[in-house]
Design a protein around this motif. Structure first.
Motif, PDB file in Angstrom:
ATOM      1  N   LEU A 101       0.292  -1.419   0.151  1.00 38.20           N
ATOM      2  CA  LEU A 101       0.009  -0.324  -0.151  1.00 38.20           C
ATOM      3  C   LEU A 101       0.776   1.314  -0.202  1.00 38.20           C
ATOM      4  N   ARG A 105       1.456   3.229  -3.240  1.00 40.50           N
ATOM      5  CA  ARG A 105       0.859   5.003  -3.294  1.00 40.50           C
ATOM      6  C   ARG A 105       1.883   6.501  -3.384  1.00 40.50           C
ATOM      7  N   THR A 106       3.074   5.588  -3.217  1.00 41.70           N
ATOM      8  CA  THR A 106       4.341   6.558  -3.378  1.00 41.70           C
ATOM      9  C   THR A 106       4.572   6.300  -4.381  1.00 41.70           C
ATOM     10  N   ILE A 108       2.690   6.061  -7.411  1.00 44.53           N
ATOM     11  CA  ILE A 108       1.918   7.040  -7.601  1.00 44.53           C
ATOM     12  C   ILE A 108       2.781   8.598  -8.155  1.00 44.53           C
ATOM     13  N   VAL A 109       3.022   9.091  -6.702  1.00 41.50           N
ATOM     14  CA  VAL A 109       3.014  10.132  -6.114  1.00 41.50           C
ATOM     15  C   VAL A 109       4.537  10.973  -7.581  1.00 41.50           C
ATOM     16  N   ASN A 218      -5.363   4.186   1.780  1.00 36.79           N
ATOM     17  CA  ASN A 218      -5.840   4.885   0.544  1.00 36.79           C
ATOM     18  C   ASN A 218      -5.259   3.827  -0.085  1.00 36.79           C
ATOM     19  N   ILE A 219      -5.509   3.213  -0.944  1.00 39.40           N
ATOM     20  CA  ILE A 219      -5.682   2.224  -2.159  1.00 39.40           C
ATOM     21  C   ILE A 219      -5.165   2.600  -3.281  1.00 39.40           C
ATOM     22  N   PRO A 220      -4.067   2.610  -3.551  1.00 32.67           N
ATOM     23  CA  PRO A 220      -3.235   2.435  -5.134  1.00 32.67           C
ATOM     24  C   PRO A 220      -4.168   2.547  -6.057  1.00 32.67           C
ATOM     25  N   TYR A 222      -7.156   3.826  -6.809  1.00 30.28           N
ATOM     26  CA  TYR A 222      -8.148   4.651  -6.190  1.00 30.28           C
ATOM     27  C   TYR A 222      -8.937   5.775  -5.410  1.00 30.28           C
ATOM     28  N   GLN A 223      -7.618   7.217  -5.850  1.00 29.89           N
ATOM     29  CA  GLN A 223      -7.422   8.248  -4.454  1.00 29.89           C
ATOM     30  C   GLN A 223      -8.649   9.036  -5.314  1.00 29.89           C
TER      31      GLN A 223
END
Length: 401
Positions: A101, A105-106, A108-109, A218-220, A222-223
């Protein structure tokens, strides 16, 4: 002198299906289904909005705690192994899914940030950016070896099962083959948990030390999905896992296998004398309950949003044993009753829901007095209801005309 030797026997299998022979399973599944439907209707994400998203998360986490309580009941209430380390397996499952997770997520950012330039970023630049973002808090910019496959969801899901299972298998094999039992085994499991927690507190373990893993809610990918919807997804997953776990363990303890592990609990020496592989039975129970505990943790911590080493400290496993004792050992639904009632009461008392009581000479602040209240409740149940809340329920049902 004559010595009478008796075999560990099982009652004749009742006619009909497994569910017909175990009506408590049908009752539990029905009540769980109604509860899930009720929460869905009242939720903000899919219903009328009568209950908040935060409450949905609390209820979802409670279902996960009920699942690990069932696992604890099987290993302690049915097999007689008082494990004070099952919350370690719970935490390892949370860390395994938390790594994916946080990494995904990181990533993607970082890709979004680097993609704003005129030159597309290379994979090496993305990897370096992810490592710096995640581990900058502990003064590092390199990705540890254990994070090599953190971006793979299938791999991390496999780790949710394999890491707790392998640890339990190795620890159990070493302990049971040495025939460590009773309080000595409990001390060993507690020592294992303490050693793991202290190891994870170090910054160089590759899991961010005391900072833990955060932002897990926070699901990567699916922000755009609101937390009110995501919380219901996890709530449904937790309900399905609890139902499946209850069904699995009810099936395990209802047949010959269940009779053997109960016999091990009552008289291990006699069962071994009769030719049963006691260590094999205990190792299987210890390992399968550890795996289920890991799955429960993998569902719990994304709803909590964060995991750190303090979550798997030995005190957490002691609380787990208290929940099962209050609910009633040797009753799967008793473990659910104990875990649900104590955890929800704890959330209410320590979350500001319960008003503090001013007695003049001193003031009861529930955030400070909650553990005292829990201890008194545990003593009261032990003295007056030795079979727990589940045993009281059984008594009331039998008293009905």
């Amino acid at each position: 002198m004559s010595i009478e030797i008796s075999r560990v026997t099982t009652a004749p299998a009742p006619r009909g299906s497994f569910l017909r022979a175990n009506p408590s399973v049908l009752w539990f599944m029905g009540l769980l289904g109604l509860f899930t439907l009720g929460v869905t209707i009242l939720s903000e994400g899919f219903g009328i909005g009568a209950i908040s998203t935060n409450l949905v998360k609390i209820l979802g986490m409670t279902l996960c705690l009920c699942l690990i309580a069932i696992a604890m009941d099987v290993v302690w209430g049915y097999c007689g192994i008082l494990s004070l380390g099952h919350f370690a397996f719970f935490g390892l499952g949370g860390y395994a899914i938390g790594m994916w997770l946080m990494y995904a997520r990181t990533e993607i950012v970082i890709r979004d940030s680097l993609g704003r330039g005129t030159i597309p970023p290379t994979e090496l630049e993305v990897a370096e950016g992810v490592a710096a973002q995640i581990f900058g808090v502990v003064g590092s910019s390199e990705l540890p070896l254990i994070w090599s496959f953190a971006g793979s969801l299938p791999f991390q899901l496999a780790m949710v099962v394999l890491v707790p299972g392998l640890l339990a298998l190795v620890f159990g094999w070493l302990a049971f083959r040495s025939r460590v039992t009773g309080v000595y085994l409990s001390i060993l499991t507690q020592a294992m948990t303490l050693a793991l927690a202290l190891y994870l507190f170090q910054n160089d373990t590759g899991l961010r030390g005391n900072n833990g893993l955060s932002g897990l809610q926070n699901i990567p990918g699916y922000q755009h999905v609101p937390q009110s919807v995501i919380s219901m997804w996890f709530f449904w997953a937790s309900a399905v896992a609890l139902g499946a776990g209850y069904l699995l363990f009810a099936w395990v303890v209802s047949g010959k296998f269940g009779s053997v592990i109960r016999a091990i609990r009552d008289n291990e020496a006699r069962v071994r004398f009769l030719g049963y592989n006691v260590e094999g039975y205990k190792l299987f129970v210890f390992t399968i309950t550890a795996v289920i505990s890991g799955i429960a943790g993998a569902l719990y911590y994304p709803q909590a949003g964060i995991i750190n080493p303090a979550e798997i400290a030995p005190i957490a496993s002691i609380y787990l044993a208290v929940w099962v004792a209050i609910g009633g050992r040797g009753r799967l639904y008793g473990a659910v009753i104990g875990a649900a009632s104590v955890s929800l009461l704890s959330s209410w008392l320590t979350g500001g829901g319960a008003p503090n009581i001013d007695l003049g000479l001193f003031r009861i602040v529930w955030t400070d007095w909650w553990l005292v209240f829990l201890g008194l409740g545990f003593v009261a149940v032990t003295l007056f209801f030795p079979k727990g809340m589940g045993g009281l329920f059984d008594y009331l049902v039998r008293k009905k005309p």
